[in-house]
Scaffold this motif. Structure first.
Motif, PDB file in Angstrom:
ATOM      1  N   ARG A 273     -60.933  33.753   8.965  1.00  0.00           N
ATOM      2  CA  ARG A 273     -60.377  32.438   8.595  1.00  0.00           C
ATOM      3  C   ARG A 273     -60.621  31.431   9.708  1.00  0.00           C
ATOM      4  O   ARG A 273     -60.512  31.761  10.893  1.00  0.00           O
ATOM      5  CB  ARG A 273     -58.881  32.525   8.299  1.00  0.00           C
ATOM      6  CG  ARG A 273     -58.201  31.173   8.068  1.00  0.00           C
ATOM      7  CD  ARG A 273     -56.840  31.316   7.403  1.00  0.00           C
ATOM      8  NE  ARG A 273     -56.992  31.824   6.045  1.00  0.00           N
ATOM      9  CZ  ARG A 273     -55.969  32.142   5.246  1.00  0.00           C
ATOM     10  NH1 ARG A 273     -54.724  32.019   5.702  1.00  0.00           N
ATOM     11  NH2 ARG A 273     -56.165  32.583   4.029  1.00  0.00           N
TER      12      ARG A 273
ATOM     13  N   ASP B  95     -62.601  32.197   4.977  1.00  0.00           N
ATOM     14  CA  ASP B  95     -62.155  31.010   4.255  1.00  0.00           C
ATOM     15  C   ASP B  95     -61.728  29.949   5.257  1.00  0.00           C
ATOM     16  O   ASP B  95     -61.673  30.201   6.464  1.00  0.00           O
ATOM     17  CB  ASP B  95     -61.046  31.335   3.248  1.00  0.00           C
ATOM     18  CG  ASP B  95     -59.835  32.015   3.875  1.00  0.00           C
ATOM     19  OD1 ASP B  95     -59.489  31.657   5.023  1.00  0.00           O
ATOM     20  OD2 ASP B  95     -59.233  32.895   3.231  1.00  0.00           O
TER      21      ASP B  95
ATOM     22  N   SER C 166     -51.004  28.946   9.466  1.00  0.00           N
ATOM     23  CA  SER C 166     -52.116  29.044   8.517  1.00  0.00           C
ATOM     24  C   SER C 166     -52.938  30.306   8.712  1.00  0.00           C
ATOM     25  O   SER C 166     -53.740  30.674   7.841  1.00  0.00           O
ATOM     26  CB  SER C 166     -53.028  27.817   8.641  1.00  0.00           C
ATOM     27  OG  SER C 166     -52.387  26.658   8.167  1.00  0.00           O
TER      28      SER C 166
ATOM     29  N   GLU D  62     -52.115  35.591   6.404  1.00  0.00           N
ATOM     30  CA  GLU D  62     -52.928  35.818   5.212  1.00  0.00           C
ATOM     31  C   GLU D  62     -52.150  35.628   3.917  1.00  0.00           C
ATOM     32  O   GLU D  62     -52.740  35.616   2.833  1.00  0.00           O
ATOM     33  CB  GLU D  62     -53.561  37.207   5.284  1.00  0.00           C
ATOM     34  CG  GLU D  62     -54.581  37.295   6.419  1.00  0.00           C
ATOM     35  CD  GLU D  62     -55.155  38.683   6.617  1.00  0.00           C
ATOM     36  OE1 GLU D  62     -54.920  39.558   5.752  1.00  0.00           O
ATOM     37  OE2 GLU D  62     -55.826  38.891   7.646  1.00  0.00           O
ATOM     38  N   GLU D  63     -50.828  35.456   4.017  1.00  0.00           N
ATOM     39  CA  GLU D  63     -50.054  35.114   2.826  1.00  0.00           C
ATOM     40  C   GLU D  63     -50.288  33.665   2.409  1.00  0.00           C
ATOM     41  O   GLU D  63     -49.979  33.281   1.281  1.00  0.00           O
ATOM     42  CB  GLU D  63     -48.566  35.349   3.084  1.00  0.00           C
ATOM     43  CG  GLU D  63     -48.197  36.820   3.262  1.00  0.00           C
ATOM     44  CD  GLU D  63     -46.720  37.021   3.497  1.00  0.00           C
ATOM     45  OE1 GLU D  63     -45.972  36.014   3.508  1.00  0.00           O
ATOM     46  OE2 GLU D  63     -46.297  38.178   3.677  1.00  0.00           O
ATOM     47  N   VAL D  64     -50.837  32.860   3.340  1.00  0.00           N
ATOM     48  CA  VAL D  64     -51.218  31.485   3.015  1.00  0.00           C
ATOM     49  C   VAL D  64     -52.634  31.525   2.460  1.00  0.00           C
ATOM     50  O   VAL D  64     -53.560  31.986   3.140  1.00  0.00           O
ATOM     51  CB  VAL D  64     -51.148  30.581   4.260  1.00  0.00           C
ATOM     52  CG1 VAL D  64     -51.592  29.168   3.913  1.00  0.00           C
ATOM     53  CG2 VAL D  64     -49.738  30.584   4.849  1.00  0.00           C
ATOM     54  N   ALA D  65     -52.809  31.070   1.247  1.00  0.00           N
ATOM     55  CA  ALA D  65     -54.129  31.118   0.605  1.00  0.00           C
ATOM     56  C   ALA D  65     -55.129  30.259   1.361  1.00  0.00           C
ATOM     57  O   ALA D  65     -54.791  29.199   1.886  1.00  0.00           O
ATOM     58  CB  ALA D  65     -54.020  30.658  -0.840  1.00  0.00           C
ATOM     59  N   GLY D  66     -56.350  30.720   1.416  1.00  0.00           N
ATOM     60  CA  GLY D  66     -57.400  29.979   2.096  1.00  0.00           C
ATOM     61  C   GLY D  66     -58.016  28.904   1.223  1.00  0.00           C
ATOM     62  O   GLY D  66     -57.633  28.712   0.065  1.00  0.00           O
ATOM     63  N   ASP D  67     -58.976  28.185   1.812  1.00  0.00           N
ATOM     64  CA  ASP D  67     -59.724  27.146   1.110  1.00  0.00           C
ATOM     65  C   ASP D  67     -58.801  26.120   0.453  1.00  0.00           C
ATOM     66  O   ASP D  67     -58.902  25.820  -0.744  1.00  0.00           O
ATOM     67  CB  ASP D  67     -60.678  27.767   0.086  1.00  0.00           C
ATOM     68  CG  ASP D  67     -61.746  28.641   0.752  1.00  0.00           C
ATOM     69  OD1 ASP D  67     -62.230  28.247   1.830  1.00  0.00           O
ATOM     70  OD2 ASP D  67     -62.068  29.702   0.217  1.00  0.00           O
ATOM     71  N   GLN D  68     -57.879  25.587   1.255  1.00  0.00           N
ATOM     72  CA  GLN D  68     -57.017  24.506   0.802  1.00  0.00           C
ATOM     73  C   GLN D  68     -56.706  23.591   1.985  1.00  0.00           C
ATOM     74  O   GLN D  68     -57.042  23.877   3.125  1.00  0.00           O
ATOM     75  CB  GLN D  68     -55.739  25.043   0.179  1.00  0.00           C
ATOM     76  CG  GLN D  68     -54.849  25.837   1.122  1.00  0.00           C
ATOM     77  CD  GLN D  68     -53.509  26.203   0.480  1.00  0.00           C
ATOM     78  OE1 GLN D  68     -52.943  25.424  -0.310  1.00  0.00           O
ATOM     79  NE2 GLN D  68     -52.981  27.372   0.813  1.00  0.00           N
TER      80      GLN D  68
ATOM     81  N   LYS E  29     -46.052  20.771  -0.733  1.00  0.00           N
ATOM     82  CA  LYS E  29     -46.737  22.021  -0.394  1.00  0.00           C
ATOM     83  C   LYS E  29     -46.630  22.316   1.101  1.00  0.00           C
ATOM     84  O   LYS E  29     -46.440  23.471   1.512  1.00  0.00           O
ATOM     85  CB  LYS E  29     -48.204  21.950  -0.816  1.00  0.00           C
ATOM     86  CG  LYS E  29     -48.967  23.244  -0.576  1.00  0.00           C
ATOM     87  CD  LYS E  29     -50.373  23.178  -1.144  1.00  0.00           C
ATOM     88  CE  LYS E  29     -51.286  22.288  -0.320  1.00  0.00           C
ATOM     89  NZ  LYS E  29     -52.706  22.431  -0.710  1.00  0.00           N
TER      90      LYS E  29
ATOM     91  N   THR F 238     -44.648  25.593   2.669  1.00  0.00           N
ATOM     92  CA  THR F 238     -45.435  26.579   3.417  1.00  0.00           C
ATOM     93  C   THR F 238     -44.997  26.693   4.864  1.00  0.00           C
ATOM     94  O   THR F 238     -44.889  27.800   5.413  1.00  0.00           O
ATOM     95  CB  THR F 238     -46.928  26.210   3.364  1.00  0.00           C
ATOM     96  OG1 THR F 238     -47.336  26.049   2.002  1.00  0.00           O
ATOM     97  CG2 THR F 238     -47.783  27.287   4.019  1.00  0.00           C
TER      98      THR F 238
END
Length: 350
Positions: free
Chosen positions: A128, A197, A260, A263-269, A320, A324
């Motif tokens: 990441r 990501d 960030s 890994e519980e935070v989704a990538g590509d955002q 968001k 997060t």
């Protein structure tokens, strides 16, 4: 996070970068800081705010990357790295309209990011990359400059159009550097489909305690100007950039970068780091200073008669972000921190 996860941090000799590096260490990561010279590494090693971190020599190492635009500049830096916090990017400090703005600001922002991505793609351990972008990549430039006021609520997925040259001011080139780096970075990921990501962090004007500042001049440089100007009796000028009423505390920016990596935070955002746009004015700093530092105001040490107005309001959806990363600090908390440090540095200089 697993024990021993190695994080590469770029830009750690800057305001945001150093706070991010420190937070990553405090959260238990092992950090490799990419710096331009041994002297820059020594500057960080000597910083007293890192002294409380246990086993610091085993947790913090440095690698020299003298020119981030050189071919393969980050090839060695990314070896064995799992995560990258890419904070490094050109600022406007010291740059004038006589400079080549494309060469000084825009190309380094774009190709520094793409070069890092290219090096990371060659290293299978990288999972990441978190990139420091900016809120200026979201609204149109006409909104930032006040030419097109709007009550639109901007979201982190919104994207501004390119700002073509020639540029009327240095700040316009800076805005374009951020827009171009974000756009080109996102396009690169789609095209190359790397094993990692990417998360983009989009902060507004960043303020708060700057633990790299050794004197008041250094403290007042950059975006902390906005938080201090009304308290120090200064007025915003056109050269200071857009007077957008959007702020974020440096602690929240650092926290968002490091969280960030989870890994519980989704990538590509992307995440917008700002207030909502309806709960502060820059001149509120005077009331905050009078509340928390009444003696300094009464004595004139804090003139408390500056002015940043008029200003534009950019309304933002930060739901968001707060879901997060948690609640962002209030403007009062940020002003109290930076004014408190200003008074500390004044006392130290006596």
């Amino acid at each position: 996070m697993a024990a021993g996860d190695l994080v590469l941090v770029t830009g750690s000799t800057g305001f945001i970068g150093f706070r991010t590096l420190r937070h990553a260490l405090e959260e238990g990561y092992t950090v490799r800081a990419a710096v331009r010279s041994d002297a820059k590494a020594d500057l960080l090693r000597r910083n007293p705010t890192l002294s409380s971190i246990q086993d610091l020599p085993s947790k913090l190492s440095f690698i020299i990357v003298p020119n981030i635009l050189a071919q393969g500049a980050f090839d060695e830096a990314v070896k064995g790295v799992k995560y990258i916090l890419h904070v490094a990017s050109p600022l406007t400090t010291g740059i004038t309209m006589d400079d080549d703005l494309e060469a000084k600001i825009i190309r380094p922002a774009v190709y520094g990011t793409l070069g890092l991505f290219g090096s990371a793609k060659k290293e299978s351990s990288v999972k990441r990359i978190v990139v420091t972008s900016s809120m200026v990549t979201i609204p149109p430039i006409a909104v930032l400059t006040g030419q097109q006021p709007t009550e639109q609520v901007f979201k982190p997925e919104d994207r501004a159009h390119d700002v073509p040259g020639p540029y009327p001011a240095v700040i316009a080139a800076y805005v374009q550097s951020k827009i171009a780096a974000l756009k080109e970075g996102e396009a690169w990921v789609v095209k190359h489909k790397p094993q990692f990501d990417v998360i983009h962090i989009l902060p507004a004007f960043v303020g708060g305690r700057n633990d790299l500042a050794q004197n008041v001049e250094q403290l007042c440089t950059g975006t902390n100007f906005y938080f201090l100007a009304p308290v120090l009796g200064q007025e915003a000028t056109e050269a200071a950039g857009p007077r957008v009423a959007n702020y974020i505390d440096v602690d929240d920016v650092a926290k968002a970068h490091v969280k960030s990596l989870n890994e519980e935070v989704a990538g590509d955002q992307s995440f917008l780091l700002t207030n909502k746009g309806d709960d502060m004015k820059w001149n509120d700093a005077k009331e905050i200073a009078a509340k928390h530092f009444p003696d300094a105001v009464k004595s004139g040490l804090l003139p408390n008669d500056g002015d940043i107005s008029p200003y534009m309001v950019i309304y933002s959806d930060i739901s968001k972000t707060e879901e997060t990363f948690g609640r962002i600090k209030s403007f009062e908390e940020s002003v109290k921190a930076v004014v408190g440090q200003y008074l500390e540095l004044k006392e130290k200089a006596k």
